[in-house]
Design an enzyme around this catalytic site. Structure first.
Site, short mmCIF file in Angstrom:
data_model
loop_
_atom_site.label_atom_id
_atom_site.label_comp_id
_atom_site.label_asym_id
_atom_site.label_seq_id
_atom_site.Cartn_x
_atom_site.Cartn_y
_atom_site.Cartn_z
N CYS A 378 0.83 -1.20 0.00
CA CYS A 378 0.00 0.00 0.00
C CYS A 378 0.87 1.26 0.00
O CYS A 378 1.45 1.61 -1.03
CB CYS A 378 -0.98 -0.05 1.16
SG CYS A 378 -2.45 0.93 0.83
N HIS A 514 -3.63 -5.02 0.54
CA HIS A 514 -3.01 -5.57 1.76
C HIS A 514 -3.11 -7.10 1.78
O HIS A 514 -4.08 -7.65 2.32
CB HIS A 514 -3.74 -5.03 2.99
CG HIS A 514 -3.49 -3.58 3.23
ND1 HIS A 514 -2.48 -3.12 4.05
CD2 HIS A 514 -4.12 -2.48 2.76
CE1 HIS A 514 -2.49 -1.80 4.06
NE2 HIS A 514 -3.48 -1.38 3.30
N GLU A 516 -1.63 -9.11 3.61
CA GLU A 516 -1.47 -9.68 4.95
C GLU A 516 -2.80 -10.05 5.60
O GLU A 516 -2.84 -10.91 6.48
CB GLU A 516 -0.68 -8.73 5.86
CG GLU A 516 -1.38 -7.43 6.27
CD GLU A 516 -1.20 -6.28 5.29
OE1 GLU A 516 -0.99 -6.54 4.09
OE2 GLU A 516 -1.28 -5.12 5.72
#
Ligand code: GLN
Length: 538
Positions: A378, A514, A516
Site C-alpha cells: 500500500c 493488503h 497480509e
C-alpha cells in the site's frame, strides 16, 4: 438454530480472548460444525478505522470493507469464516444507531434507556451477525467489572435467559498468576473475577485459566469449588511458544467435548491434523534469516499484527526461520542506511501521513540498488513509485499529494486530482467515513502473465483487500514504464494500478492492496511465500 458461546475476560486484559475464541472456532469447525464469530468492543469510537495503530493495534479490514478490531484477523486466520461489517460492534456504533432512531422519533415518545433499548440493539446485532451458523462465538472486549462493558454483559445475560442453557454457554478467561517469592500459583484473582461476573448475573460454564506454569488438578478443583464450575471445565491455557498451538492444548483438555455436551451438539470427531502439521513444520525450521520492516507505528507486534503473522506463515510454509527486525523509518531519513546492512529482505508496510516517509523512500532505494528482495504494501508501493520516479526517471521531488500538495510531479494522488485529465477512470465506490473517501475491502485485480505476481498467485485474476485513498497517477505510467517499471497488476477495469515490479531485480514488488489480511497459517499466502522464497533462493 444457532447456539451461542459467549467469551468474557477477567483479572487483566490482553490474556488472549481473541486467540481462545478463534482456537475454539477452529476446533468446532473440525467437528463439521459451521461457525461465525463476533467481537463486541466496549469503547465509544464509532469508527475503529480512525484509531491509532500504536495505541489500539492494527486496523483489520474485512472483505466487505469494514475497518475493525484486530481480533477479527485472528478469527480469519484460524477459522474458515469471512468476517464482515456484521462481525464487530462498538459501544459507539450501538449508541449511534439508537440515537439516530430516537431522532427520527421511532421510539414514539417513550423514555430511551440503556435497558432495554441499548441492550435490545446489542442483542439484535448479535443475532444478525450469527448468520444462522451452527455456532456463533461472541467475544466481549475488556474485562468484567469495567463500567464500559456492562451493557454488553447484560445483553448476553438476557440471551442466556431467553434461550436457555442448551443454546447458550459462557466461557470466562482469567489469569492464574505465579508468585515467584511464594513459588505458588494463585487462584484468588480468578475467584474474584468469577464472583464479579456472577454478581451481574452470569454463571460461567467453563473457565479458561491463562498461566505461566502448569495448573495442577488440585488447583483446578479448588478453582472449581469456589466458582461453581465443574472441575473438568476448568481448562488451563498455559503460555505457549506459538499461538497456533492453542487449539491443540485446548482440545487436549477436552474443551470442545465439554461444549458439545453442554450445548447438546451432534457432530463428528475432532481432527486437528492441519495444526499438528503446522507445528511440526514450525519446530523443524532451520536456517534463520533476518528481514527488516521499515515501520512508523510503535508497539510493532500489535500495530503490524497481520503482517507479522503473514510473514511467519510464509516462513513456516517455505521452511525458512524468518526473524523480523523493525527499523524506525524516521531513523533512515538522513540517508544513512547502515541500519539496513545485511538485511536479506525489506518490507515497507502501509501507513498514513508523512512521518517517516523519506526514511521509507531511502530504504526502498537501498533495496533497489542493492538487489535486496523487496515487498511494498500500500503506502510501501506508493513510496516505491516515488523513489523510482525521483531516482531513476529524474522527476525531481516527485511525491504523493498526500505529502506534498504542490509537488511538480504528483506520481501518486487522489483520483479526483487527475481523473478529468485522462478521462479514463470511472470513479470507484465511495465508502464515506470521517476521514473522507477510502477505497476499502475486497476488489478484483488482473495480473500480467510472466510477472512475479503471476508466478506467485498462478492465476490471472485475484481478489485482495484495500484500504487507501491515494492511487498511482496514470499520467506517469508511460515514463515510468520506459525506465523499467513493470505494471504487473491492474484493477479489473484496467484504470487503477495495483502492482508494480522492476526489471533487473531479483524480486521487487509493490502492491496497492493488503495481502497480509488474508494469509492463514495453514494455507499461507502466495505473495508472502514468493517473497520468502526469493530470499531463500537468492
Ligand atoms: N496513505 C496511503 C493512502 O491513503 C496509503 C494507505 C495505506 O498504506 N493503507 O493511499
Amino acid at each position: 438454530m444457532t447456539k451461542y458461546i459467549f467469551i468474557t475476560g477477567g483479572v487483566v486484559s490482553s490474556l488472549g480472548k481473541g486467540i481462545v475464541a478463534a482456537s475454539l472456532g477452529s476446533i468446532l469447525e473440525s467437528r463439521n460444525l459451521s461457525v461465525s464469530v463476533i467481537k463486541l468492543d466496549p469503547y465509544i469510537n464509532v469508527d475503529p478505522g480512525t484509531m491509532s495503530p500504536s495505541q489500539h493495534g492494527e486496523v483489520f479490514v474485512t472483505y466487505d470493507g469494514a475497518e475493525t478490531d484486530l481480533d477479527l484477523g485472528h478469527y480469519e486466520r484460524y477459522i474458515n469464516y469471512k468476517t464482515s461489517k456484521s462481525s464487530n460492534y462498538t459501544t459507539g456504533q450501538i449508541y449511534d444507531k439508537v440515537l439516530k432512531r430516537e431522532r427520527k422519533g421511532e421510539y414514539l415518545g417513550s423514555t430511551v434507556q440503556v435497558i432495554p433499548h441499548i441492550t435490545d440493539e446489542i442483542i439484535s446485532n448479535i443475532k444478525k451477525g450469527s448468520f444462522e451458523k451452527d455456532i456463533c462465538i461472541v467475544e466481549i472486549g475488556g474485562t468484567v467489572g469495567d463500567i464500559e462493558s456492562l451493557p454488553f454483559i447484560e445483553a448476553i445475560r438476557q440471551m442466556g435467559v431467553e434461550y436457555g442453557r442448551e443454546l447458550v454457554s459462557y466461557i470466562h478467561l482469567t489469569l492464574v498468576p505465579f508468585i515467584k517469592a511464594a513459588n505458588e500459583i494463585k487462584t484468588k484473582p480468578t475467584q474474584h473475577s468469577v464472583k464479579e461476573l456472577r454478581s451481574i448475573g452470569i454463571q460461567p460454564d467453563i473457565l479458561v485459566c491463562r498461566s505461566e506454569k502448569n495448573i495442577s488438578n488440585d488447583d483446578k478443583e479448588k478453582i472449581a469449588l469456589f466458582t461453581n464450575v465443574e472441575a473438568k471445565a476448568v481448562i488451563n491455557s498455559i503460555d505457549v511458544d506459538d499461538i497456533y498451538e492453542v487449539p491443540l492444548i485446548l482440545h487436549k483438555q477436552g474443551l470442545d467435548d465439554i461444549i458439545v455436551e453442554k450445548l447438546n451438539l451432534s457432530c463428528s470427531k475432532t481432527s486437528l491434523d492441519s495444526w499438528q502439521k503446522y507445528k511440526k513444520k514450525r519446530i523443524n525450521l532451520k536456517n534463520k534469516v533476518h528481514i527488516k520492516i521499515i515501520a512508523k507505528y510503535g508497539n510493532y507486534s500489535e500495530s503490524y499484527k497481520s503482517l507479522n503473522e503473514a510473514i511467519k506463515h510464509a516462513g513456516v510454509n517455505s521452511g525458512v526461520n524468518i526473524q523480523i527486525d523493525y527499523v524506525d523509518a524516521e531513523k533512515l531519513e538522513n540517508s544513512d542506511t547502515s541500519l539496513l546492512e545485511n538485511s536479506k529482505g525489506i518490507i515497507v508496510p502501509g501507513g498514513f501521513g508523512d512521518r517517516g516517509i523519506e526514511g521509507k523512500i531511502n530504504a526502498i532505494k537501498y533495496a533497489r540498488e542493492n538487489q535486496v528482495p523487496f515487498l511494498g504494501i500500500c503506502l510501501g508501493m506508493q513510496a516505491a513509485v516515488i523513489e523510482f520516479s525521483r531516482n531513476v526517471c529524474n522527476l525531481k521531488n516527485a511525491n504523493s499529494t498526500e505529502f506534498d500538495k504542490n509537488t511538480k510531479y504528483p506520481v501518486i494522488g487522489l483520483i479526483e486530482e487527475w481523473l478529468d485529465k485522462t478521462g479514463s477512470v470511472q470513479y470507484r465506490d465511495i465508502n464515506s467515513n470521517i476521514g473522507g473517501t477510502m477505497r476499502l475491502g475486497e476488489q478484483e485485480c488482473l495480473l500480467e502473465k510472466d510477472s512475479n505476481a503471476y508466478c506467485a498467485y498462478k492465476s490471472e485474476i485475484i481478489l485482495e483487500r484495500h484500504r487507501h485513498r491515494y492511487e498511482f497517477n496514470n499520467e506517469y505510467k508511460e515514463i515510468l514504464k520506459k525506465n523499467g517499471l513493470i505494471i504487473a497488476g491492474q484493477s479489473s477495469d484496467k484504470t487503477l494500478v495495483e502492482i508494480i515490479e522492476l526489471k533487473d531485480h531479483p524480486w521487487f514488488l509493490g502492491c496497492q492492496f493488503h495481502p497480509e489480511f488474508t494469509s492463514k497459517p495453514i494455507n499461507g499466502h502466495p505473495l508472502f511465500e514468493a517473497f520468502v522464497r526469493s530470499i531463500r533462493d537468492y
